[in-house]
Write a protein that holds these residues in place. Sequence first.
Motif, PDB file in Angstrom:
ATOM      1  N   ASP A 117       0.848  -1.186   0.000  1.00  0.00           N
ATOM      2  CA  ASP A 117       0.000   0.000   0.000  1.00  0.00           C
ATOM      3  C   ASP A 117       0.885   1.238   0.000  1.00  0.00           C
ATOM      4  OD1 ASP A 117      -1.806   2.029   0.358  1.00  0.00           O
ATOM      5  OD2 ASP A 117      -2.773   1.155   2.127  1.00  0.00           O
ATOM      6  N   ARG A 120       1.057   3.990   2.745  1.00  0.00           N
ATOM      7  CA  ARG A 120       1.664   3.708   4.046  1.00  0.00           C
ATOM      8  C   ARG A 120       3.190   3.645   3.907  1.00  0.00           C
ATOM      9  NH1 ARG A 120      -2.175   1.865   7.615  1.00  0.00           N
ATOM     10  NH2 ARG A 120      -4.221   1.368   6.713  1.00  0.00           N
ATOM     11  N   SER A 146       3.191  13.226   3.138  1.00  0.00           N
ATOM     12  CA  SER A 146       3.795  12.030   3.723  1.00  0.00           C
ATOM     13  C   SER A 146       4.266  11.058   2.646  1.00  0.00           C
ATOM     14  CB  SER A 146       2.804  11.326   4.652  1.00  0.00           C
ATOM     15  OG  SER A 146       2.511  12.127   5.770  1.00  0.00           O
ATOM     16  N   GLU A 150       8.149   9.954   2.059  1.00  0.00           N
ATOM     17  CA  GLU A 150       8.561   8.557   2.054  1.00  0.00           C
ATOM     18  C   GLU A 150       9.395   8.249   0.813  1.00  0.00           C
ATOM     19  OE1 GLU A 150       8.449   4.386   3.385  1.00  0.00           O
ATOM     20  OE2 GLU A 150       8.666   6.408   4.196  1.00  0.00           O
TER      21      GLU A 150
END
Length: 273
Positions: A117, A120, A146, A150
């Motif tokens: 995913d 995440r 976010s 990442e």
Amino acid sequence: MEDPDLPLGQGHYDANYGNFQTELYEQVRREAYGEDIGQNSWLTTDEQDRFIAWLDLSPGKSLLDVACGAGGPALRIASRSGCSVVGIDVHEQAISTACSLAVQRGLSRLAAFRVADAARPLPFPDAGFDAITCVDAINHLPDRPSVVAEWTRLLKPGGRVLFTDPITVTGPLTNAEIALRGSAGYYLFVPREYDEDIMTQCGLRLVVSENITRNMAEIAERRKAARASRASSLRKIEGDQAYGQQQEFLAVAARTAREGRLSRFVYVAEKPR
């Protein structure tokens, strides 16, 4: 990735990937794109060749393809550049298809695919990739700051990230157009400079920012026509309602793109050394 085949959520994505290698869907892709490389997005081969050049991919380098779908575009990159590729997607059927295609094309040594995913934290170490791509899929991921942070973590110093955002708001839209254009699940519509600001906030240096909306408009029109000429067969697979909604989706995508009201941009940014 943004899937212009079926607009009604994960179950329909899975249905599409389940029929992905059938002659019917291959015919639609060939008419829509000119060359079928197994793409579900607005990507063409000419466009992808430019992307490969911007990322300076070559043997010994590593690429993470986020929201890889059934893996066709990632496998073409591995074949043409010689780099190693890891593709991730949330849809299990897509990853299963991608793994099968890697074996069929003799690219298992260079390409690996796994379910993950992208919204995440990802299961990879810091600074593990020379490049990251996400084509026509970042609009499905919530909390974009976010997500980009990442990607920055995963990039090696001097590495580059390339993504396309196909629903950048560049003009007035009706509520009906937004509802149809965002009918495949979660969609984040953003203003023109939103993506550039986030990349800067994440410490990335912008290298390329280009309007590539014309491609999206042309493919939406060609895909709609290719599907219409096979309406009877597609209705049997998708059902009348899903087929009709998909045609409406493509009509709105083409019209808002042609009129410059909902645009597609490509961005390339580099992580400082």
